[in-house]
Design an enzyme around this catalytic site. Structure first.
Site, short mmCIF file in Angstrom:
data_model
loop_
_atom_site.label_atom_id
_atom_site.label_comp_id
_atom_site.label_asym_id
_atom_site.label_seq_id
_atom_site.Cartn_x
_atom_site.Cartn_y
_atom_site.Cartn_z
N GLY A 66 -28.67 23.74 2.18
CA GLY A 66 -27.87 22.52 2.19
C GLY A 66 -27.06 22.44 3.47
N GLY A 114 -30.91 25.77 -0.68
CA GLY A 114 -31.36 24.51 -1.26
C GLY A 114 -32.85 24.32 -1.17
N GLU A 137 -26.53 33.22 0.25
CA GLU A 137 -25.23 32.56 0.08
C GLU A 137 -24.02 33.49 0.16
OE1 GLU A 137 -28.27 29.78 -1.40
OE2 GLU A 137 -27.92 31.92 -1.62
N ASP A 145 -27.28 29.43 -6.00
CA ASP A 145 -27.14 28.35 -6.98
C ASP A 145 -28.43 27.54 -7.05
OD1 ASP A 145 -26.75 27.22 -4.41
OD2 ASP A 145 -25.50 25.61 -5.21
#
Length: 356
Positions: A66, A114, A137, A145
């Site tokens: 992302g 992402g 991350e 996530d």
């Protein structure tokens, strides 16, 4: 449905979602998420589009994650951009996971964060000799996530904990060995495969099987025993102690890697892998992950991690707390606490009951 950063269109009898932000290694921004979601909704009930193909147009990676630089800058103020991005991204992730049509993703090149979130929901996941797969991350004060709690927690042994904490990079062969990918196809064959899939989507399994080759040996397999032994605990301090006590070069390398990560993010990641298997459905996973990310992207470690890794690139983050013993169980409990109903995540209207 064409924008600057994605190209979404029907090609023959397949819906094509093509990431087109090469200078950012196709990192997802809010407009991309909205455009991809709109395309998937339009094709969902269209009988002329029985198959979805997801890839990138150019550049050295499929999707690097992302657009966290924009989100980190938002978190320094009121955080509206971050909240909007994660809310909509998770809606897209849920839509993809519950989508009624088959999807083929081509994880050619860098596939991280992402990018993993839009790959793992696909029934067919193609890797190549150029694939670099990771959930890195913890290096920027976040946690794996976009559904990764579900995807990682279902891997063999203690591999989930190893991958989530270290952000280890996997090649295509390792993705096949772990079940994160379904087909290993040489990159030079991809365009011909895509063209055939658009013409004969009903033959997707045959087309992919005929194009696939046996991958080279998966390096991670040689380390399964080490990973299971040294990452056996759900407590970060125990894992660090086990690595420190092990005399191997491998353990020394992973210990150095872990000591550079955000202690808060590491403890959140370990808790996630405990809690995710308790989520009966993917919608519950997304609700939980949004509760967590809504707090984590506002945590000082996120802005600091993005600064150190992606903005200033000094790779010298100043974590707060700086050490694992400074991150208490009460702090992690607070991060995982459900958000107030007015702030909680919810799936797209009409998909609430989709619970595979």
């Amino acid at each position: 449905m064409t924008s600057d950063d994605t190209r979404n269109y029907v090609d023959g009898r397949a819906g094509r979602i093509r990431l087109n932000r090469p200078k950012a290694i196709n990192a997802l921004n809010l407009n991309m998420v909205r455009d991809m979601t709109a395309a998937l909704l339009e094709w969902r009930d269209d009988p002329a589009v029985p198959l979805i193909l997801i890839d990138h147009l150019e550049g050295r990676g499929f999707c690097a994650g992302g657009d966290v630089v924009t989100i980190a800058k938002s978190s320094e103020g009121h955080g509206a951009a971050g909240a909007a991005f994660f809310f909509q991204e998770y809606r897209m992730n849920h839509l993809m996971y519950t989508y009624p049509k088959r999807g083929v993703v081509f994880m050619d090149g860098i596939t991280m964060g992402g990018g993993v979130g839009i790959s793992c929901p696909c029934k067919y996941r193609v890797v190549t000799e150029r694939t670099v797969f990771a959930m890195p991350e913890t290096s920027i004060g976040l946690f794996p996530d976009v559904g990764a709690g579900r995807y990682l927690s279902r891997l063999r042994g203690r591999t989930p904990q190893f991958l989530a904490l270290t952000g280890a990079r996997l090649d295509g062969a390792e993705c096949i060995a772990l079940g994160l990918a379904t087909h290993y196809i040489p990159s030079e064959a991809l365009e011909a495969v895509k063209a055939e899939l658009c013409t004969r989507p009903e033959a997707v399994e045959t087309i992919l099987a005929e194009a696939a080759i046996a991958p080279p040996p998966a390096r991670i397999v040689e380390n399964f025993d080490r990973i299971d032994r040294l990452f056996a605990s759900d407590k970060l301090e125990d894992i660090l102690a086990a690595l420190e006590a092990d005399p191997s070069d491998w353990a020394a390398k992973e210990l150095k890697t872990l000591r550079a990560k955000s202690p808060t993010a590491c403890k959140v990641s370990l808790r996630l892998l405990v809690e995710s298997p308790k989520c009966a459905h993917f919608v519950d996973e997304m609700k939980m992950e949004f509760d967590v990310v809504a707090r984590m992207f506002r945590h000082p470690d996120f802005a600091e991690g993005v600064r150190a890794v992606l903005i200033d690139k000094d790779n010298a983050p100043r974590w707060n707390p700086a050490t694992p013993d400074g991150v208490t169980d009460a702090m992690i409990d607070a991060i995982f606490a459900p958000l107030p109903a007015s702030q909680a995540w919810m799936p797209l209207p009409g998909t609430e009951a989709w619970r595979p």
